[in-house]
Enzyme design. Structure first.
Site, PDB file in Angstrom:
ATOM      1  N   SER A 241      21.356 -23.282  11.041  1.00  0.00           N
ATOM      2  CA  SER A 241      20.163 -24.034  11.893  1.00  0.00           C
ATOM      3  C   SER A 241      18.732 -24.256  10.992  1.00  0.00           C
ATOM      4  O   SER A 241      18.340 -25.412  11.182  1.00  0.00           O
ATOM      5  CB  SER A 241      19.998 -23.078  13.062  1.00  0.00           C
ATOM      6  OG  SER A 241      19.532 -21.774  12.866  1.00  0.00           O
ATOM      7  N   HIS A 271      28.043 -19.656  14.096  1.00  0.00           N
ATOM      8  CA  HIS A 271      26.538 -19.180  13.867  1.00  0.00           C
ATOM      9  C   HIS A 271      26.037 -18.854  15.214  1.00  0.00           C
ATOM     10  O   HIS A 271      26.618 -17.853  15.683  1.00  0.00           O
ATOM     11  CB  HIS A 271      25.929 -20.703  13.472  1.00  0.00           C
ATOM     12  CG  HIS A 271      24.399 -20.522  13.112  1.00  0.00           C
ATOM     13  ND1 HIS A 271      23.845 -19.210  12.537  1.00  0.00           N
ATOM     14  CD2 HIS A 271      23.398 -21.675  12.967  1.00  0.00           C
ATOM     15  CE1 HIS A 271      22.397 -19.558  12.359  1.00  0.00           C
ATOM     16  NE2 HIS A 271      22.154 -20.790  12.573  1.00  0.00           N
ATOM     17  N   HIS A 318      28.862 -11.792   7.719  1.00  0.00           N
ATOM     18  CA  HIS A 318      27.615 -12.347   7.495  1.00  0.00           C
ATOM     19  C   HIS A 318      27.528 -12.975   6.193  1.00  0.00           C
ATOM     20  O   HIS A 318      28.198 -12.382   5.339  1.00  0.00           O
ATOM     21  CB  HIS A 318      26.328 -11.767   7.711  1.00  0.00           C
ATOM     22  CG  HIS A 318      25.098 -12.469   7.976  1.00  0.00           C
ATOM     23  ND1 HIS A 318      24.318 -12.789   7.012  1.00  0.00           N
ATOM     24  CD2 HIS A 318      24.364 -12.825   9.036  1.00  0.00           C
ATOM     25  CE1 HIS A 318      23.445 -13.770   7.487  1.00  0.00           C
ATOM     26  NE2 HIS A 318      23.503 -13.526   8.779  1.00  0.00           N
ATOM     27  N   ARG A 327      18.726  -6.834  13.285  1.00  0.00           N
ATOM     28  CA  ARG A 327      18.392  -7.416  14.569  1.00  0.00           C
ATOM     29  C   ARG A 327      19.480  -6.776  15.519  1.00  0.00           C
ATOM     30  O   ARG A 327      19.373  -6.535  16.616  1.00  0.00           O
ATOM     31  CB  ARG A 327      18.745  -8.933  14.346  1.00  0.00           C
ATOM     32  CG  ARG A 327      17.717  -9.639  13.508  1.00  0.00           C
ATOM     33  CD  ARG A 327      18.158 -10.970  13.018  1.00  0.00           C
ATOM     34  NE  ARG A 327      19.395 -11.145  12.564  1.00  0.00           N
ATOM     35  CZ  ARG A 327      19.890 -12.357  12.504  1.00  0.00           C
ATOM     36  NH1 ARG A 327      19.339 -13.451  12.862  1.00  0.00           N
ATOM     37  NH2 ARG A 327      21.079 -12.454  12.006  1.00  0.00           N
ATOM     38  N   ASP A 373      24.691 -11.396  16.714  1.00  0.00           N
ATOM     39  CA  ASP A 373      25.377 -11.649  18.200  1.00  0.00           C
ATOM     40  C   ASP A 373      26.157 -10.702  18.624  1.00  0.00           C
ATOM     41  O   ASP A 373      26.577 -10.701  19.864  1.00  0.00           O
ATOM     42  CB  ASP A 373      26.044 -13.049  17.690  1.00  0.00           C
ATOM     43  CG  ASP A 373      25.186 -14.202  17.170  1.00  0.00           C
ATOM     44  OD1 ASP A 373      24.165 -14.337  17.823  1.00  0.00           O
ATOM     45  OD2 ASP A 373      25.468 -14.726  16.122  1.00  0.00           O
TER      46      ASP A 373
HETATM   47  N1  CMX Z   1      36.536 -11.894  11.702  1.00  0.00           N
HETATM   48  C1  CMX Z   1      37.489 -12.195  10.863  1.00  0.00           C
HETATM   49  N2  CMX Z   1      37.432 -12.927   9.768  1.00  0.00           N
HETATM   50  C2  CMX Z   1      36.332 -12.780   9.041  1.00  0.00           C
HETATM   51  C3  CMX Z   1      35.164 -12.300   9.630  1.00  0.00           C
HETATM   52  C4  CMX Z   1      35.234 -11.898  11.009  1.00  0.00           C
HETATM   53  N3  CMX Z   1      34.243 -11.479  11.735  1.00  0.00           N
HETATM   54  N4  CMX Z   1      33.986 -12.692   9.014  1.00  0.00           N
HETATM   55  C5  CMX Z   1      34.565 -13.107   7.768  1.00  0.00           C
HETATM   56  N5  CMX Z   1      35.867 -13.290   7.760  1.00  0.00           N
HETATM   57  C6  CMX Z   1      36.982 -13.842   6.965  1.00  0.00           C
HETATM   58  C7  CMX Z   1      36.432 -15.290   6.650  1.00  0.00           C
HETATM   59  O1  CMX Z   1      36.625 -16.249   7.864  1.00  0.00           O
HETATM   60  C8  CMX Z   1      37.051 -15.639   5.461  1.00  0.00           C
HETATM   61  O2  CMX Z   1      38.355 -15.903   5.663  1.00  0.00           O
HETATM   62  P1  CMX Z   1      39.365 -17.081   4.635  1.00  0.00           P
HETATM   63  O3  CMX Z   1      39.247 -16.556   3.529  1.00  0.00           O
HETATM   64  O4  CMX Z   1      40.583 -16.879   5.482  1.00  0.00           O
HETATM   65  O5  CMX Z   1      38.275 -18.155   4.992  1.00  0.00           O
HETATM   66  C9  CMX Z   1      36.762 -14.357   4.626  1.00  0.00           C
HETATM   67  O6  CMX Z   1      36.822 -13.310   5.751  1.00  0.00           O
HETATM   68  C10 CMX Z   1      35.640 -14.140   3.771  1.00  0.00           C
HETATM   69  O7  CMX Z   1      34.544 -14.613   4.515  1.00  0.00           O
HETATM   70  P2  CMX Z   1      33.278 -14.035   4.126  1.00  0.00           P
HETATM   71  O8  CMX Z   1      32.711 -14.396   2.656  1.00  0.00           O
HETATM   72  O9  CMX Z   1      32.969 -12.642   4.245  1.00  0.00           O
HETATM   73  O10 CMX Z   1      32.031 -14.826   5.248  1.00  0.00           O
HETATM   74  P3  CMX Z   1      31.325 -16.221   5.144  1.00  0.00           P
HETATM   75  O11 CMX Z   1      30.386 -15.872   4.553  1.00  0.00           O
HETATM   76  O12 CMX Z   1      32.517 -17.191   4.666  1.00  0.00           O
HETATM   77  O13 CMX Z   1      31.419 -16.335   6.674  1.00  0.00           O
HETATM   78  C11 CMX Z   1      30.564 -15.504   8.928  1.00  0.00           C
HETATM   79  C12 CMX Z   1      30.270 -15.662   7.335  1.00  0.00           C
HETATM   80  C13 CMX Z   1      29.411 -15.222   9.463  1.00  0.00           C
HETATM   81  C14 CMX Z   1      30.933 -17.216   9.131  1.00  0.00           C
HETATM   82  C15 CMX Z   1      31.681 -14.980   9.334  1.00  0.00           C
HETATM   83  O14 CMX Z   1      31.864 -13.676   8.648  1.00  0.00           O
HETATM   84  C16 CMX Z   1      32.259 -15.026  10.633  1.00  0.00           C
HETATM   85  O15 CMX Z   1      33.101 -16.072  10.931  1.00  0.00           O
HETATM   86  N6  CMX Z   1      32.143 -14.018  11.588  1.00  0.00           N
HETATM   87  C17 CMX Z   1      32.293 -14.265  12.842  1.00  0.00           C
HETATM   88  C18 CMX Z   1      31.486 -15.184  13.611  1.00  0.00           C
HETATM   89  C19 CMX Z   1      29.818 -14.854  13.924  1.00  0.00           C
HETATM   90  O16 CMX Z   1      29.907 -13.907  14.318  1.00  0.00           O
HETATM   91  N7  CMX Z   1      29.198 -15.561  13.407  1.00  0.00           N
HETATM   92  C20 CMX Z   1      27.559 -15.131  13.648  1.00  0.00           C
HETATM   93  C21 CMX Z   1      26.959 -14.958  12.235  1.00  0.00           C
HETATM   94  C22 CMX Z   1      25.287 -14.852  12.546  1.00  0.00           C
HETATM   95  C23 CMX Z   1      24.571 -15.642  12.855  1.00  0.00           C
HETATM   96  O17 CMX Z   1      24.559 -16.982  12.292  1.00  0.00           O
HETATM   97  O18 CMX Z   1      24.348 -16.003  14.146  1.00  0.00           O
END
Ligand code: CMX
Length: 443
Positions: A241, A271, A318, A327, A373
């Site tokens: 964002s 996000h 994250h 948070r 979240d």
């Molecule tokens: N559940 C399942 N798998 C997850 C995960 C979760 N909560 N968090 C990370 N992973 C997976 C990723 O999808 C990725 O998988 P692939 O290798 O198959 O693509 C792997 O673990 C490595 O990811 P990462 O390097 O740890 O995390 P990223 O920096 O790529 O992504 C985020 C960060 C937040 C998108 C991810 O942790 C996620 O999808 N979380 C769930 C959604 C969420 O809560 N988002 C809100 C974040 C806070 C905000 O911005 O508001």
């Protein structure tokens, strides 16, 4: 007599500008970082190529607003009488100026917001013309975009404006827009979910208090709103964002275009939309359990089922943080104090115990801990906001405070049009081939 906010900001900007100029002129060629192929393909993680002085995110410690942790921020900002939480107006003053405000400074911001808070009728007409089942984030971002015709920056740019003055109309647009966001957000909520029974604004109330009033929810929802807007306000510049807002504004698009775009980025499930996804996921579990609280073993199975079906566990993980999000912790403390027996809070607490070991066992997520979240929806649900599609609008009102402060400073320090360089896959393969040859020679 407290100082006028714009005058104070002007002094700060004038004092700060030589630092940026010196870095650019004398040290412009100094290297900060190197970029790997993984970073290039994998979402630019950790590439140090953005500047902000408004907040800093440490992977272990979490966010600091102008150098203050969340507990320090809450402790130092002036509190609303009769409440536990600070004025949102005070947080905005801190983000914008870098100084902790006095009660008088807070009044100055509150007065600025008050005189700019009236929302033109055409915004509501546009919202009413949209189909009723439109997502609240689409409505919210549309309302902001509609207001673009009010932009002082766009008007003054057309009249011919010196670059050094760009920050001034950005400031005007920021205050004009922020002052209106609580009313627009509450309007979307009441129009969509409360039989269109709109509650008019009460200008005597503060930012958070007035929002709670227009939502039609009693105390302590005013404090919930203040806490919520403060916690979600800023998370340095690289998140989707904030980065979207910064990118759009770098083309000298005005603040309305930038904030509307930043809301579109926030509306993604990885996000800000994750807060609605958490509640949706929990409701799915409750339904499957016939409203009986699952055992930890049953919850573990739900978590694994979600992972095995190729979905993420919302509210966990994250891109930067490597510990429990402070948070999350601040909202958990609020729940422990105010709603410890809430059934959904019981689920959320159980997830805190169950999810991290499962994610560690799966071995993919770099951070198995909860983010902001995971905890926010349960508080809203408890105080009656059960329409979880709306939760990201609350995040958006908060995030607009931080992004607006950043956009004013972007213009004040003359940050450039953002334009990174693309490569083709063949070019990456060529780089990889050369690196491979070097490695082989080394062996
Ligand atoms: N559940 C399942 N798998 C997850 C995960 C979760 N909560 N968090 C990370 N992973 C997976 C990723 O999808 C990725 O998988 P692939 O290798 O198959 O693509 C792997 O673990 C490595 O990811 P990462 O390097 O740890 O995390 P990223 O920096 O790529 O992504 C985020 C960060 C937040 C998108 C991810 O942790 C996620 O999808 N979380 C769930 C959604 C969420 O809560 N988002 C809100 C974040 C806070 C905000 O911005 O508001």
């Amino acid at each position: 007599m407290p100082q006028n906010l714009k005058e104070k900001l002007k002094e700060k900007i004038q004092a700060w500008r030589p630092r940026t100029t010196k870095l650019l002129k004398e040290f412009g060629n100094t290297k900060l970082d190197e970029v790997t192929i993984e970073q290039c393909i994998g979402g630019m993680r950790d590439i140090k190529c953005l500047v902000t002085d408004i907040s800093y995110l440490d992977p272990q410690e979490g966010i600091r607003f102008r150098g203050f942790t969340i507990p320090e921020t809450i402790e130092r900002l002036p509190k609303v009488p009769g409440g536990e939480m600070p004025y949102v107006e005070g947080l905005f003053y801190l983000l914008l100026t870098g100084d902790v405000p006095t009660a008088e400074d807070v009044n100055v911001v509150a007065e600025e917001f008050r005189k700019r808070s009236s929302v033109p009728k055409y915004v509501f007409d546009v919202l009413r013309a949209m189909p009723k089942d439109t997502h609240p984030m689409t409505m919210f971002a549309t309302a902001v975009l509609c207001l673009q015709r009010e932009s002082v920056f766009a008007r003054r740019y057309n009249e011919g404006m010196n670059k050094m003055d760009y920050w001034d109309p950005m400031y005007e647009d920021a205050l004009d827009l922020l002052a209106k966001l609580p009313e627009i957000g509450a309007y979307v909520y009441r129009m969509k979910y409360k039989n269109d029974k709109i509650i008019p604004s009460d200008p005597k109330l503060d930012f958070g208090g007035n929002f709670a009033h227009m939502m039609g929810i009693d105390k302590p929802y005013d404090d919930v709103s203040r806490l919520y807007f403060i916690l979600h306000s800023d998370h340095e510049s690289g998140n989707v964002s904030a980065h979207t807002g910064h990118l759009v504004a770098s083309a000298l698009s005005d603040l309305y275009y930038s904030i509307s775009a930043m809301l579109d980025g926030l509306a993604g499930p990885l996000h800000g939309l994750a807060n609605q996804e958490v509640l949706r996921w929990i409701m799915g579990v409750m339904q499957k359990m016939g409203n009986k609280t699952p055992t930890k073993e049953e919850m573990r199975k739900f978590v694994w089922d979600t992972l095995k079906s190729g979905q993420v566990i919302p509210g966990f993980g994250h891109a930067v943080l490597r510990k429990t999000d402070p948070r999350y912790a601040a909202q958990r403390d609020f729940c422990l104090k105010h709603i410890p027996d809430d059934p959904i809070f019981t689920y959320v607490s159980m997830l805190y115990e169950v999810v991290p070991p499962v994610l560690l066992e799966q071995g993919k997520a770099k951070n198995p801990w909860p983010n902001v979240d995971a905890q926010s929806g349960v508080i809203q649900w408890h105080y009656g906001v059960k329409e979880y599609d709306f939760y990201t609008v609350l995040f958006g009102i908060g995030r607009a405070l931080g992004v607006s402060a950043n956009l004013i400073w972007d213009r004040a320090l003359g940050y450039a049009l953002e334009r990174p360089k693309s490569l083709t896959t063949a070019m990456l393969e060529e780089v990889a081939k050369k690196a491979g040859a070097k490695t082989t020679v080394g062996v």
